[in-house]
Design an enzyme around this catalytic site. Structure first.
Site, PDB file in Angstrom:
ATOM      1  N   SER A   1      -3.736  10.146   5.990  1.00  0.00           N
ATOM      2  CA  SER A   1      -5.185   9.991   5.814  1.00  0.00           C
ATOM      3  C   SER A   1      -5.468   8.633   5.172  1.00  0.00           C
ATOM      4  CB  SER A   1      -5.785  11.182   5.055  1.00  0.00           C
ATOM      5  OG  SER A   1      -5.047  11.539   3.906  1.00  0.00           O
ATOM      6  N   SER A   2      -6.216   8.566   4.072  1.00  0.00           N
ATOM      7  CA  SER A   2      -6.631   7.264   3.541  1.00  0.00           C
ATOM      8  C   SER A   2      -5.526   6.483   2.858  1.00  0.00           C
ATOM      9  CB  SER A   2      -7.811   7.444   2.585  1.00  0.00           C
ATOM     10  OG  SER A   2      -8.976   7.785   3.306  1.00  0.00           O
ATOM     11  N   VAL A   3      -4.340   7.040   2.739  1.00  0.00           N
ATOM     12  CA  VAL A   3      -3.194   6.237   2.300  1.00  0.00           C
ATOM     13  C   VAL A   3      -2.890   5.162   3.346  1.00  0.00           C
ATOM     14  CG1 VAL A   3      -0.732   6.347   1.687  1.00  0.00           C
ATOM     15  CG2 VAL A   3      -2.288   8.112   0.875  1.00  0.00           C
TER      16      VAL A   3
ATOM     17  N   LYS B   1      -5.120   3.143   4.448  1.00  0.00           N
ATOM     18  CA  LYS B   1      -5.983   1.988   4.175  1.00  0.00           C
ATOM     19  C   LYS B   1      -5.283   0.821   3.478  1.00  0.00           C
ATOM     20  CE  LYS B   1     -10.514   4.280   4.148  1.00  0.00           C
ATOM     21  NZ  LYS B   1     -10.190   5.634   4.634  1.00  0.00           N
TER      22      LYS B   1
ATOM     23  N   TYR C   1     -18.143   4.389   0.933  1.00  0.00           N
ATOM     24  CA  TYR C   1     -16.853   4.650   1.572  1.00  0.00           C
ATOM     25  C   TYR C   1     -17.109   5.077   3.010  1.00  0.00           C
ATOM     26  CZ  TYR C   1     -11.931   6.118   1.432  1.00  0.00           C
ATOM     27  OH  TYR C   1     -10.577   6.236   1.625  1.00  0.00           O
TER      28      TYR C   1
END
Length: 371
Positions: free
Chosen positions: A59-61, A63, A160
């Site tokens: 997921s947002s890891v 980014k 976000y």
């Protein structure tokens, strides 16, 4: 031993209370491993134990991996942070409510200060027909993001949203391929993050995905929705990681392991070698939203990699000022506290508890209480 006992207790309690199913937790201080353990189950239904090399939906890891790629592309002379996005995507011209079209820069995308909204990508008719939003294709996804009204003028607020998805498309273009091609060339290849891809190289090591439930963690459906901590609903699509045709989302589409991601954090903590120059890392880890009273929430601004702790007391954190932190809604959290020489990767297979629940906070308290 004190740290080991404290963290063991945090994980064991969360698992026994059925708040998480399993975890991989890694702590390093000044580059030295202090704690590296896997706990619980990677797949409860199959009875498969968690291991240090378990692969998670990031997921947002995803980014900060893309952010590091963009900074490496900058060092290679392929992009400038003050460039307008239209230099790379000429038709990307989202408008404000008054119809005006402001300039959005690469810097704005990296800091989530572009004003991009997280609206639905599909039309009502497409939703009713069951169209897969991740099969729209890069050009269509970018066009639909550009068609949504901006929330605010770029640089004047923080929201976000899909900024890193747009950056991912640009990164792919700059290497003449896909986003995965770009991250392998500039980040995951040099750092030997071999399991970090927009797909799963070894499905036998993939963690099953679980979500918060009223009586403990439940196996996710596909899709699966849960009420989140922000008054809304978070919807997961765990099957997407198996779909080779899916859009490579820079904001949340990759898979990888805890040790892989620790390689990136330690690279950043120690100055950037072999992927970035020291000055670039210092810039990337610094506060990039000083014009805002706060970005994410009180005490938290934003760097190019994640939230930047401006006021630890206001943020309710035990960390040093300047710490970078973020997470991923499938159950992950990470932070780099350069003042204390700390890099911490906390991955679980349970969202939102692992990423935004009491488990995350207990990990912080255990680490700082023991050091």
């Amino acid at each position: 031993m004190k740290l080991e006992q404290a963290l063991d207790a945090v994980v064991d309690t969360a698992i026994s209370e059925k708040r998480i199913v399993g975890s991989v937790l890694l702590v390093r201080k000044d580059g030295r491993p202090l704690y590296e353990k896997a706990h619980g189950l990677a797949d409860r239904e199959a009875g498969r134990a968690m291991s240090r090399d378990t692969i998670f939906r990031l997921s947002s890891v995803t980014k900060p991996i893309v952010a590091a790629t963009i900074l490496a592309l900058m060092e290679a002379g392929k992009i400038r942070l003050d460039d307008a996005v239209t230099v790379y995507l000429p038709d990307f011209k989202p408008a404000l409510a008054d119809g005006s079209v402001p300039e959005i820069t690469i810097h704005h995308l990296l800091t989530h200060s572009a004003g991009l909204a997280s609206g639905p990508l599909l039309t009502p008719a497409e939703t009713a027909a069951g169209v897969n939003r991740w099969h729209l294709g890069r050009e269509t996804i970018v066009a639909r993001l550009a068609a949504q009204e901006l929330l605010f003028a770029p640089g004047t607020g923080w929201a976000y949203g899909p900024s890193i998805d747009v950056l991912g498309v640009i990164a792919g273009q700059l290497v003449g391929g896909t986003l995965e091609d770009a991250i392998i060339q500039y980040v995951t290849g040099p750092l030997q993050m071999d399991d970090t891809r927009f797909g799963v190289r070894d499905t036998s090591r993939l963690a099953a995905a679980y979500a918060d439930g009223t009586e403990g963690a439940v196996l996710m459906g596909d899709p699966h929705s849960v009420a989140n901590n922000w008054g809304g609903v978070t919807t997961y699509d765990p099957g997407r990681i198996f779909d080779a045709q899916a859009f490579q989302s820079g904001g949340g589409g990759a898979a990888g392991t805890g040790p892989d991601f620790m390689r990136l954090l330690e690279c950043l903590r120690s100055g950037g070698g072999p992927i970035l120059q020291r000055d670039t890392v210092a810039m990337g880890m610094a506060n990039q939203t000083p014009q805002l009273a706060h970005a994410v929430s009180p005490g938290l601004q934003f760097s190019y990699f994640g939230a930047w702790v401006a006021d630890a007391r206001a943020a309710g954190l035990p960390v040093a000022p300047g710490t970078n932190r973020w997470g991923g809604i499938y159950g992950h959290h990470w932070f780099v506290d350069q003042a204390n020489g700390l890099s911490v990767v906390s991955m679980s297979n349970t969202g939102l508890e692992g990423s935004d629940g009491a488990y995350r906070d207990a990990v912080y308290d255990a680490v700082y209480g023991a050091l």
